[in-house]
Design a protein around this motif. Sequence first.
Motif, short mmCIF file in Angstrom:
data_model
loop_
_atom_site.label_atom_id
_atom_site.label_comp_id
_atom_site.label_asym_id
_atom_site.label_seq_id
_atom_site.Cartn_x
_atom_site.Cartn_y
_atom_site.Cartn_z
N ALA A 188 0.80 -1.22 0.00
CA ALA A 188 0.00 0.00 0.00
C ALA A 188 0.84 1.27 0.00
CB ALA A 188 -0.92 0.00 1.22
N ILE A 189 2.14 1.15 0.07
CA ILE A 189 3.01 2.33 0.17
C ILE A 189 3.87 2.45 -1.08
CG2 ILE A 189 4.80 3.47 1.54
CD1 ILE A 189 3.73 1.88 3.96
N HIS A 190 3.82 3.66 -1.66
CA HIS A 190 4.55 3.90 -2.90
C HIS A 190 5.21 5.27 -2.84
CE1 HIS A 190 2.66 0.41 -4.68
NE2 HIS A 190 1.52 0.83 -4.14
N PRO A 191 6.29 5.44 -3.62
CA PRO A 191 6.94 6.76 -3.65
C PRO A 191 6.06 7.79 -4.35
CG PRO A 191 8.01 5.24 -5.17
CD PRO A 191 6.98 4.46 -4.43
N THR A 192 6.20 9.03 -3.93
CA THR A 192 5.52 10.11 -4.63
C THR A 192 6.20 10.28 -5.98
OG1 THR A 192 6.95 11.75 -3.60
CG2 THR A 192 4.83 11.32 -2.53
N GLU A 193 5.60 11.04 -6.86
CA GLU A 193 6.14 11.19 -8.21
C GLU A 193 7.54 11.79 -8.24
OE1 GLU A 193 3.43 13.11 -10.89
OE2 GLU A 193 1.78 11.85 -10.25
N ASP A 194 7.85 12.64 -7.27
CA ASP A 194 9.17 13.29 -7.26
C ASP A 194 10.23 12.48 -6.51
OD1 ASP A 194 8.06 13.70 -4.73
OD2 ASP A 194 8.97 15.66 -4.50
N GLN A 195 9.86 11.32 -5.99
CA GLN A 195 10.80 10.49 -5.23
C GLN A 195 11.85 9.87 -6.15
OE1 GLN A 195 11.21 9.92 -2.00
NE2 GLN A 195 12.80 8.42 -2.29
N LYS A 196 13.09 10.03 -5.79
CA LYS A 196 14.19 9.40 -6.53
C LYS A 196 14.80 8.35 -5.63
CE LYS A 196 15.51 13.66 -8.90
NZ LYS A 196 16.58 14.64 -9.08
N ASP A 197 15.18 7.22 -6.20
CA ASP A 197 15.83 6.17 -5.43
C ASP A 197 17.30 6.52 -5.24
OD1 ASP A 197 13.58 4.58 -5.11
OD2 ASP A 197 13.93 3.50 -6.98
N ILE A 198 17.72 6.59 -4.00
CA ILE A 198 19.11 6.89 -3.68
C ILE A 198 19.95 5.63 -3.84
CG2 ILE A 198 20.71 7.62 -1.87
CD1 ILE A 198 18.45 9.36 -0.73
N ALA A 199 21.03 5.74 -4.58
CA ALA A 199 21.94 4.61 -4.77
C ALA A 199 23.06 4.62 -3.74
CB ALA A 199 22.53 4.63 -6.18
#
Length: 126
Positions: free
Chosen positions: A56-67
């Motif tokens: 049920a939990i998802h990133p917002t559109e501006d969320q970037k995955d940090i490497a």
Amino acid sequence: MAYKIDIEKCLGCGACKFNCLFDIPQPINDDASIYEIDLEKCLGCGQCQDICPNNAIHPTEDQKDIAKVEIVKETCIGCSACARVCPTGAPKGKIKEPFEIEQSICIQCGACVKKCPKDSIEVTYK
């Protein structure tokens, strides 16, 4: 950078709240059957998403995955601000000497980035 909860899918189990190192997810009703994430406070580490049993939990559109999160030794003043806010203790070092981030325990939450007074922490995105 933030995550959001789809309230249509939220089971109200509270796993997100208990897994969040910053205690961000909170119930939005009296019986704690639905949770929400304060987007202003969320650091975007994804710990809540990883634990959610109903996806049920998802990133917002501006969320970037940090490497990767790294400290720039040339500008780090060794103030330990990063270490004091890190929930996992990933920044290591001695006061007045450049710190380093122990990558094996860093959860890429970004708390250190926001706290560094010299902007000495670089983030690489996936």
